[in-house]
Design a protein around this motif. Structure first.
Motif, PDB file in Angstrom:
ATOM      1  N   GLY A  22       0.704  -1.194  -0.227  1.00 34.98           N
ATOM      2  CA  GLY A  22       0.015   0.318   0.032  1.00 34.98           C
ATOM      3  C   GLY A  22       0.639   0.959   0.066  1.00 34.98           C
ATOM      4  N   ALA A  23       2.147   1.789   0.184  1.00 30.27           N
ATOM      5  CA  ALA A  23       2.915   1.949  -0.560  1.00 30.27           C
ATOM      6  C   ALA A  23       2.784   3.111  -1.350  1.00 30.27           C
ATOM      7  CB  ALA A  23       4.514   2.104   0.571  1.00 30.27           C
ATOM      8  N   PHE A  39       0.112   6.284   2.695  1.00 33.50           N
ATOM      9  CA  PHE A  39      -0.565   4.839   2.462  1.00 33.50           C
ATOM     10  C   PHE A  39      -1.663   4.624   2.244  1.00 33.50           C
ATOM     11  CE2 PHE A  39       3.875   4.187   5.206  1.00 33.50           C
ATOM     12  CZ  PHE A  39       4.061   2.460   4.381  1.00 33.50           C
ATOM     13  N   VAL A  40      -2.294   4.085   1.195  1.00 33.81           N
ATOM     14  CA  VAL A  40      -3.289   3.400   0.840  1.00 33.81           C
ATOM     15  C   VAL A  40      -4.103   2.197   1.209  1.00 33.81           C
ATOM     16  CG1 VAL A  40      -4.721   3.388  -1.753  1.00 33.81           C
ATOM     17  CG2 VAL A  40      -2.269   4.274  -1.574  1.00 33.81           C
ATOM     18  N   PHE A  49     -14.054   4.218  -7.267  1.00 32.68           N
ATOM     19  CA  PHE A  49     -14.556   5.184  -6.273  1.00 32.68           C
ATOM     20  C   PHE A  49     -12.873   5.818  -6.293  1.00 32.68           C
ATOM     21  CE2 PHE A  49     -16.786   1.699  -6.542  1.00 32.68           C
ATOM     22  CZ  PHE A  49     -17.974   1.534  -6.259  1.00 32.68           C
ATOM     23  N   CYS A  50     -13.347   6.826  -5.103  1.00 31.58           N
ATOM     24  CA  CYS A  50     -11.935   7.717  -3.824  1.00 31.58           C
ATOM     25  C   CYS A  50     -10.883   6.438  -3.788  1.00 31.58           C
ATOM     26  CB  CYS A  50     -12.639   8.890  -3.619  1.00 31.58           C
ATOM     27  SG  CYS A  50     -13.421   9.804  -4.679  1.00 31.58           S
ATOM     28  N   ILE A  51      -9.514   6.644  -3.385  1.00 33.29           N
ATOM     29  CA  ILE A  51      -9.048   6.188  -2.374  1.00 33.29           C
ATOM     30  C   ILE A  51      -8.925   6.619  -1.058  1.00 33.29           C
ATOM     31  CG2 ILE A  51      -6.549   5.433  -2.069  1.00 33.29           C
ATOM     32  CD1 ILE A  51      -5.959   5.147  -5.629  1.00 33.29           C
ATOM     33  N   GLU A  52      -9.113   5.560  -0.124  1.00 31.35           N
ATOM     34  CA  GLU A  52      -8.328   6.429   1.052  1.00 31.35           C
ATOM     35  C   GLU A  52      -6.975   6.247   1.106  1.00 31.35           C
ATOM     36  OE1 GLU A  52     -11.495   4.145   3.331  1.00 31.35           O
ATOM     37  OE2 GLU A  52     -12.918   5.567   3.311  1.00 31.35           O
ATOM     38  N   PHE A  53      -6.506   7.146   2.083  1.00 36.31           N
ATOM     39  CA  PHE A  53      -5.246   6.626   2.129  1.00 36.31           C
ATOM     40  C   PHE A  53      -4.766   7.442   3.932  1.00 36.31           C
ATOM     41  CE2 PHE A  53      -5.404  10.794   0.303  1.00 36.31           C
ATOM     42  CZ  PHE A  53      -4.523  11.711   0.680  1.00 36.31           C
ATOM     43  N   ILE A  54      -3.405   7.382   4.348  1.00 33.87           N
ATOM     44  CA  ILE A  54      -2.908   8.134   5.270  1.00 33.87           C
ATOM     45  C   ILE A  54      -1.775   8.806   4.753  1.00 33.87           C
ATOM     46  CG2 ILE A  54      -1.684   8.318   7.167  1.00 33.87           C
ATOM     47  CD1 ILE A  54      -3.215   5.474   8.264  1.00 33.87           C
ATOM     48  N   GLY A  55      -1.951  10.008   4.929  1.00 36.20           N
ATOM     49  CA  GLY A  55      -0.402  10.710   4.289  1.00 36.20           C
ATOM     50  C   GLY A  55       0.418  10.772   4.588  1.00 36.20           C
ATOM     51  N   LYS A  56       1.677  11.011   4.121  1.00 36.01           N
ATOM     52  CA  LYS A  56       3.088  10.712   4.958  1.00 36.01           C
ATOM     53  C   LYS A  56       3.427  10.911   6.186  1.00 36.01           C
ATOM     54  CE  LYS A  56       5.572  14.418   2.092  1.00 36.01           C
ATOM     55  NZ  LYS A  56       6.326  14.063   1.009  1.00 36.01           N
ATOM     56  N   ASN A  57       2.449  12.475   6.104  1.00 35.72           N
ATOM     57  CA  ASN A  57       2.613  13.061   7.907  1.00 35.72           C
ATOM     58  C   ASN A  57       1.560  12.442   8.809  1.00 35.72           C
ATOM     59  OD1 ASN A  57       4.897  14.621   6.558  1.00 35.72           O
ATOM     60  ND2 ASN A  57       2.788  15.942   5.632  1.00 35.72           N
ATOM     61  N   GLY A  58       0.899  11.266   7.991  1.00 34.58           N
ATOM     62  CA  GLY A  58       0.022  10.600   9.175  1.00 34.58           C
ATOM     63  C   GLY A  58      -0.796  10.940   9.781  1.00 34.58           C
ATOM     64  N   ASN A  59      -1.409  12.294   8.983  1.00 32.96           N
ATOM     65  CA  ASN A  59      -2.168  13.407   9.406  1.00 32.96           C
ATOM     66  C   ASN A  59      -4.208  12.028   9.572  1.00 32.96           C
ATOM     67  OD1 ASN A  59      -0.494  15.164   9.317  1.00 32.96           O
ATOM     68  ND2 ASN A  59      -1.631  15.700   7.021  1.00 32.96           N
ATOM     69  N   GLY A  60      -3.912  11.265   9.392  1.00 33.21           N
ATOM     70  CA  GLY A  60      -5.519  10.294  10.541  1.00 33.21           C
ATOM     71  C   GLY A  60      -5.599  10.208   8.506  1.00 33.21           C
ATOM     72  N   LEU A  61      -6.988   9.417   8.168  1.00 35.64           N
ATOM     73  CA  LEU A  61      -7.568   9.160   7.210  1.00 35.64           C
ATOM     74  C   LEU A  61      -7.887   9.917   6.373  1.00 35.64           C
ATOM     75  CD1 LEU A  61      -8.363   6.138   5.417  1.00 35.64           C
ATOM     76  CD2 LEU A  61     -10.364   5.953   7.089  1.00 35.64           C
ATOM     77  N   LEU A  62      -7.653  10.182   5.152  1.00 34.28           N
ATOM     78  CA  LEU A  62      -8.190  10.969   4.436  1.00 34.28           C
ATOM     79  C   LEU A  62      -8.380  10.261   2.633  1.00 34.28           C
ATOM     80  CD1 LEU A  62      -4.973  13.148   4.382  1.00 34.28           C
ATOM     81  CD2 LEU A  62      -6.546  13.319   5.820  1.00 34.28           C
ATOM     82  N   THR A  63      -9.641  10.619   2.065  1.00 41.64           N
ATOM     83  CA  THR A  63     -10.296  10.569   1.149  1.00 41.64           C
ATOM     84  C   THR A  63      -9.626  11.491  -0.172  1.00 41.64           C
ATOM     85  OG1 THR A  63     -12.029   9.743   2.651  1.00 41.64           O
ATOM     86  CG2 THR A  63     -12.437   9.676  -0.336  1.00 41.64           C
ATOM     87  N   LEU A  64      -9.144  10.810  -1.272  1.00 39.87           N
ATOM     88  CA  LEU A  64      -8.247  11.483  -2.064  1.00 39.87           C
ATOM     89  C   LEU A  64      -9.896  11.968  -2.757  1.00 39.87           C
ATOM     90  CD1 LEU A  64      -5.525  11.778  -3.780  1.00 39.87           C
ATOM     91  CD2 LEU A  64      -6.065  10.692  -5.017  1.00 39.87           C
ATOM     92  N   ASN A  65      -9.737  13.543  -3.603  1.00 37.41           N
ATOM     93  CA  ASN A  65     -10.511  13.738  -4.366  1.00 37.41           C
ATOM     94  C   ASN A  65     -10.832  13.434  -5.913  1.00 37.41           C
ATOM     95  OD1 ASN A  65     -10.837  15.602  -2.318  1.00 37.41           O
ATOM     96  ND2 ASN A  65      -9.662  16.944  -3.064  1.00 37.41           N
TER      97      ASN A  65
END
Length: 82
Positions: A22-23, A39-40, A49-65
């Motif tokens: 997932g990297a 990490f995806v 669909f939009c991917i869910e991931f954690i940014g390299k700074n570890g800002n929690g779960l995000l969803t790509l636009n």
């Protein structure tokens, strides 16, 4: 490893290369320094669909636009399928 191509909405990146863990290891054509190291959640990598991931700074779960447009197998993070 897979190469995920996103819908083009005028953003600076159109694809990510993602390892089996997932990297995000490559991105293009721009913003490699922003997205590589994220990490995806591989379960969310599906066409349309939009991917869910954690940014390299570890800002929690995000969803790509941007929705996933295409998923391809690739063998090396910096070669093939470009």
């Amino acid at each position: 490893m897979i190469k995920v191509t996103f819908e083009d909405k005028g953003q600076d990146f159109l694809w990510w290369k993602i390892t089996d863990q997932g990297a995000v290891v490559d991105c293009g054509p721009f913003q490699k320094d922003i997205w590589c190291g994220s990490f995806v959640y591989l379960e969310t990598v599906q066409v349309g669909f939009c991917i869910e991931f954690i940014g390299k700074n570890g800002n929690g779960l995000l969803t790509l636009n941007y929705k996933t447009e295409k998923i391809e197998e690739t063998t090396h993070p910096l070669k093939g399928n470009d």
